[in-house]
Design a protein around this motif. Structure first.
Motif, short mmCIF file in Angstrom:
data_model
loop_
_atom_site.label_atom_id
_atom_site.label_comp_id
_atom_site.label_asym_id
_atom_site.label_seq_id
_atom_site.Cartn_x
_atom_site.Cartn_y
_atom_site.Cartn_z
N TYR A 22 0.83 -1.20 0.00
CA TYR A 22 0.00 0.00 0.00
C TYR A 22 0.87 1.26 0.00
O TYR A 22 0.59 2.22 -0.69
N CYS A 23 1.96 1.23 0.80
CA CYS A 23 2.87 2.37 0.84
C CYS A 23 3.50 2.62 -0.53
O CYS A 23 3.70 3.77 -0.93
N LYS A 24 3.81 1.51 -1.25
CA LYS A 24 4.38 1.68 -2.59
C LYS A 24 3.38 2.34 -3.53
O LYS A 24 3.74 3.18 -4.35
N GLU A 25 2.09 1.97 -3.39
CA GLU A 25 1.06 2.56 -4.25
C GLU A 25 0.96 4.06 -4.00
O GLU A 25 0.72 4.85 -4.92
N LEU A 26 1.15 4.48 -2.74
CA LEU A 26 1.09 5.91 -2.41
C LEU A 26 2.42 6.62 -2.68
O LEU A 26 2.52 7.82 -2.51
N ASN A 27 3.45 5.83 -3.03
CA ASN A 27 4.79 6.38 -3.25
C ASN A 27 5.35 7.00 -1.98
O ASN A 27 5.94 8.07 -1.98
N VAL A 28 5.16 6.31 -0.85
CA VAL A 28 5.70 6.79 0.42
C VAL A 28 6.72 5.77 0.93
O VAL A 28 6.49 4.57 0.87
N TYR A 29 7.85 6.27 1.40
CA TYR A 29 8.92 5.39 1.82
C TYR A 29 9.46 5.72 3.21
O TYR A 29 10.29 5.01 3.73
N LYS A 49 26.51 -12.03 -14.07
CA LYS A 49 25.79 -10.82 -13.65
C LYS A 49 24.32 -11.15 -13.47
O LYS A 49 23.75 -11.97 -14.21
N LYS A 50 23.69 -10.47 -12.51
CA LYS A 50 22.29 -10.76 -12.23
C LYS A 50 21.51 -9.47 -12.03
O LYS A 50 22.07 -8.44 -11.63
N THR A 51 20.20 -9.55 -12.29
CA THR A 51 19.33 -8.43 -11.93
C THR A 51 19.18 -8.41 -10.42
O THR A 51 19.55 -9.37 -9.72
N ILE A 52 18.66 -7.33 -9.91
CA ILE A 52 18.49 -7.19 -8.45
C ILE A 52 17.58 -8.29 -7.93
O ILE A 52 17.87 -8.90 -6.89
N TYR A 53 16.49 -8.56 -8.63
CA TYR A 53 15.56 -9.60 -8.18
C TYR A 53 16.23 -10.98 -8.21
O TYR A 53 16.08 -11.78 -7.29
N LEU A 73 17.86 -6.27 3.47
CA LEU A 73 18.05 -6.59 2.06
C LEU A 73 16.83 -6.19 1.24
O LEU A 73 16.97 -5.65 0.13
N ASP A 74 15.64 -6.45 1.77
CA ASP A 74 14.42 -6.09 1.05
C ASP A 74 14.37 -4.58 0.80
O ASP A 74 14.08 -4.12 -0.31
N GLU A 75 14.66 -3.80 1.84
CA GLU A 75 14.64 -2.34 1.70
C GLU A 75 15.73 -1.88 0.73
O GLU A 75 15.49 -1.01 -0.12
N LEU A 76 16.93 -2.45 0.88
CA LEU A 76 18.04 -2.06 0.01
C LEU A 76 17.74 -2.37 -1.45
O LEU A 76 17.92 -1.51 -2.33
N PHE A 77 17.24 -3.57 -1.72
CA PHE A 77 16.98 -3.95 -3.10
C PHE A 77 15.81 -3.19 -3.70
O PHE A 77 15.77 -2.94 -4.90
N ASP A 78 14.83 -2.79 -2.87
CA ASP A 78 13.75 -1.93 -3.36
C ASP A 78 14.30 -0.57 -3.80
O ASP A 78 13.92 -0.05 -4.86
N LEU A 79 15.22 -0.02 -3.01
CA LEU A 79 15.83 1.27 -3.38
C LEU A 79 16.67 1.13 -4.64
O LEU A 79 16.63 2.01 -5.52
N LEU A 80 17.44 0.05 -4.73
CA LEU A 80 18.27 -0.16 -5.92
C LEU A 80 17.41 -0.36 -7.17
O LEU A 80 17.78 0.08 -8.27
N THR A 81 16.26 -1.02 -6.99
CA THR A 81 15.35 -1.21 -8.13
C THR A 81 14.78 0.12 -8.59
O THR A 81 14.68 0.39 -9.80
N ASP A 82 14.40 0.98 -7.63
CA ASP A 82 13.89 2.31 -7.99
C ASP A 82 14.94 3.13 -8.73
O ASP A 82 14.64 3.91 -9.63
N GLU A 83 16.20 2.92 -8.34
CA GLU A 83 17.28 3.70 -8.93
C GLU A 83 17.71 3.16 -10.29
O GLU A 83 18.00 3.92 -11.22
N ASN A 84 17.74 1.83 -10.43
CA ASN A 84 18.33 1.22 -11.63
C ASN A 84 17.34 0.47 -12.52
O ASN A 84 17.72 0.02 -13.60
N GLY A 85 16.11 0.30 -12.03
CA GLY A 85 15.15 -0.48 -12.81
C GLY A 85 15.27 -1.97 -12.52
O GLY A 85 16.12 -2.41 -11.76
N THR A 86 14.43 -2.75 -13.18
CA THR A 86 14.37 -4.19 -12.89
C THR A 86 15.22 -5.04 -13.83
O THR A 86 15.47 -6.20 -13.54
N ASP A 87 15.66 -4.47 -14.96
CA ASP A 87 16.33 -5.29 -15.98
C ASP A 87 17.85 -5.20 -15.96
O ASP A 87 18.54 -6.08 -16.48
#
Length: 636
Positions: free
Chosen positions: A1-8, A307-311, A352-366
């Motif tokens: 829900y927080c992601k939907e509101l864009n609140v971190y 090399k791997k994606t963040i996910y 790790l979950d928080e860190l990888f969420d931030l890295l995904t926002d910064e670099n994308g999923t691919d």
């Protein structure tokens, strides 16, 4: 829900709440807190402007009464002036001030502190109080903890005080937590230490990072042994001692390919030529086992080579944690460590979950990254992450920071570490902040004063103020807070001399017993639970060793009496054999080392080195000269 509101973060949540119109705000309040008619906000020092706005809108909800317990006294600016703006903001919102004049709220001791502490009025003189004040002076930080422990032990044994009615508070608890654990355990005091632990010091987490670094550093031998030496990572059947022996024998320092190629070549050479006159090789099964073990480690780390994606990395890392059996080892560990390590791994995964969420926002999923990138990000996050274990109420003396006990009450309160630089802490300018975010020096000291005041108000019967005079490196200055308080109240002073009459721990009991006469004080020793006959035996053995260190006794190294005939025969052989000068020299240096190496034939496995030994260099030069002159002779 927080992601939907864009609140971190908390500020984002506040913004979303304040964007609601009045009708929607009230509707959501009723949906979330149906039946709530009274709200009391207690235990907070200051409020930000968004928090004040939310509190104000909540107070406007029809049918709801809201009270803010605000510990503020405008006539003592030396203690409360940092709250002036917050007070004025509440007044501007229309909050009415209601002064609590009941005796329950403030006793005479608390009133005197509120009104006079830090004001430096020359007319103030120390007065008696319903709260006893005791000053404990120690010579060192360790002695300070010991004197606190002795006083607690005295309260328990002499006054029958419950352990949960006492608390020990430090401003910088993490600086003292290690010695508190040691001393309180030594003195047998049940305690509940609520210190926050650094995640990068958690042994299971360190072991996991070290294991990943094996691949990152290309199977460097120190990474392998660092990761697998502890009790956290075990690979079925892996023989770490054999790996070290093989790496030392073949001088393998790093490189997965180098490990496999060097071992394979050696196995081929042994199979091709069974004659090993120079004893250069180990048994062939040692090399085969080492090769299998290196390949087993490689297979476990194989998913992280590409090399791997963040996910993808997050998914593989979780699989590795379970493949290594970390969760099972943690829950089956010693009971005193289970809760701490479970919490560490839980916080690690959450981080790790928080860190990888931030890295995904910064670099994308691919986008894909190598292992080194992920390790760098994870280690940085671990460096700034702390965790604590769940507080166990009524489980012993509460040992915590001053911020954790505000608003609570205890019969006996110990405030430790009262030296300048710790409480109050030194002011450090916040060079990366500016404007309204920067905190000036005066505000810094005001906040420390307020925390000291709140801690003082926790005491119901007796207050202890303790500080050390020096440590190994420097002398300390007692906190100015101590002098400011003792201008208002009379105090009692205690030092190590005040605790010399009682024995507080087993180690102290043994030191005391050493001063007694075994014959004259036998009854006293028996009453202390000391086995006098065993003590006599131990003392006679020590006396024998001192008076006749080379006598014929098993306590002086002579084992020739009570041994088997076979052993006597072997010892006789050693007696008649000839010894080289180096062997005699080795025996003279350390007889026990000689016994291990020459008699038991135990070997020390040296670490591998890429440098040539002197004898190896000599052999190579001889071989070169032999080939060179042999070729010349053939041509001529």
């Amino acid at each position: 829900y927080c992601k939907e509101l864009n609140v971190y973060e908390t500020g984002d949540v506040y913004s979303e709440v304040l964007r609601l119109d009045k009708k929607d705000f009230v509707l959501r309040f009723y949906n979330s807190f149906s039946g709530v008619r009274t709200i009391i906000i207690n235990g907070f020092d200051e409020f930000t402007q968004p928090e004040i706005n939310i509190i104000n809108r909540t107070a406007d909800v029809e049918g709801v009464e809201l009270f803010v317990m605000f510990d503020y006294y405008r006539y003592n600016p030396a203690l409360f002036s940092h709250l002036d703006k917050c007070y004025e903001k509440f007044k501007a919102k229309g909050f009415n001030e209601v002064e609590d004049t009941s005796q329950i709220q403030f006793n005479d001791y608390q009133k005197r502190i509120r009104e006079k502490l830090f004001l430096l009025n020359e007319n103030d003189e120390p007065k008696p109080s319903e709260i006893d004040t005791v000053k404990i002076i120690a010579q060192s930080p360790e002695e300070e903890i010991r004197l606190i422990a002795k006083e607690i032990k005295s309260l328990i044994t002499k006054n029958n005080v419950d352990v949960d009615s006492m608390t020990v508070a430090f401003n910088l608890i993490s600086d003292h937590s290690a010695i508190i654990r040691d001393v309180f355990n030594e003195y047998g005091i049940p305690f509940n230490l609520t210190d926050r632990y650094a995640l990068n010091e958690s042994q299971p987490v360190i072991a996991l990072i070290n294991f990943l670094e094996i691949l990152e550093n290309n199977f460097y031998y120190k990474n392998i042994f660092r990761a697998l030496t502890g009790r956290w990572i075990k690979i079925n059947g892996l023989d770490l001692s054999n790996l070290l022996r093989v790496s030392s024998n073949l001088k393998i320092v790093s490189g997965y390919k180098n490990w496999i190629d060097s071992i394979s070549r050696t196995i081929d050479e042994i199979n091709f030529n069974n004659d090993d006159e120079d004893n250069r090789f180990l048994p062939i099964e040692f090399y085969s086992k080492a090769k299998d073990d290196i390949e087993a480690i490689f297979e476990m780390l194989k998913p992280f080579r590409e090399k791997k994606t963040i996910y993808e990395f997050k998914d593989e890392l979780r699989k590795l944690i379970y493949t290594l059996g970390l969760p099972q080892r943690i829950v089956n560990d010693h009971e005193s460590y289970i809760e701490k390590n479970v919490k560490a791994i839980t916080v690690f995964l959450e981080t790790l979950d928080e860190l990888f969420d931030l890295l995904t926002d910064e670099n994308g999923t691919d986008k894909k990254f190598p292992l080194g990138y992920f390790l760098s990000q994870v280690k940085t996050a671990l460096q700034f992450t702390r965790y604590n274990i769940k507080e166990r109420h009524a489980n012993g003396v509460l040992v915590t920071s001053v911020n954790e006990i505000r608003g609570l009450n205890f019969d006996y309160v110990f405030i430790g570490g009262l030296v300048d630089g710790e409480f109050p802490t030194r002011y450090q300018p916040e060079i990366f902040l500016s404007g309204s975010y920067r905190k000036d020096e005066y505000r810094h000291i005001l906040e420390d004063r307020y925390h000291f005041y709140q801690t003082l108000c926790c005491a119901k019967k007796r207050l202890y103020l303790s500080f050390p005079m020096k440590d190994e490196k420097k002398e300390f200055t007692p906190s100015t807070f101590v002098n400011d308080l003792l201008r208002l109240f009379k105090d009692e002073e205690k030092t190590i001399k005040d605790y010399s009459e009682l024995v507080y721990s087993k180690s102290e009991l043994m030191k005391y017993a050493a001063t007694l006469d075994l014959e004259k004080d036998k009854d006293k020793l028996d009453s202390l639970g000391i086995d006098v006959e065993k003590l006599k035996t131990d003392l006679s053995i020590d006396k024998l060793r001192l008076e006749n260190p080379f006598g014929e006794s098993e306590y002086t190294g002579d084992i020739s009496k009570n041994i088997s005939e076979e052993a006597k025969t072997k010892l006789a052989d050693q007696k008649e054999r000839q010894y080289s000068a180096s062997q005699l020299e080795e025996y003279a240096k350390c007889p026990f080392q000689y016994f291990l190496k020459r008699i038991l034939q135990l070997e020390t496995i040296e670490e591998p080195t890429e440098e040539l030994e002197s004898f190896e260099l000599g052999s190579i030069i001889h071989s070169i000269l032999y080939e060179f002159y042999g070729t010349l002779k053939e041509k001529s």
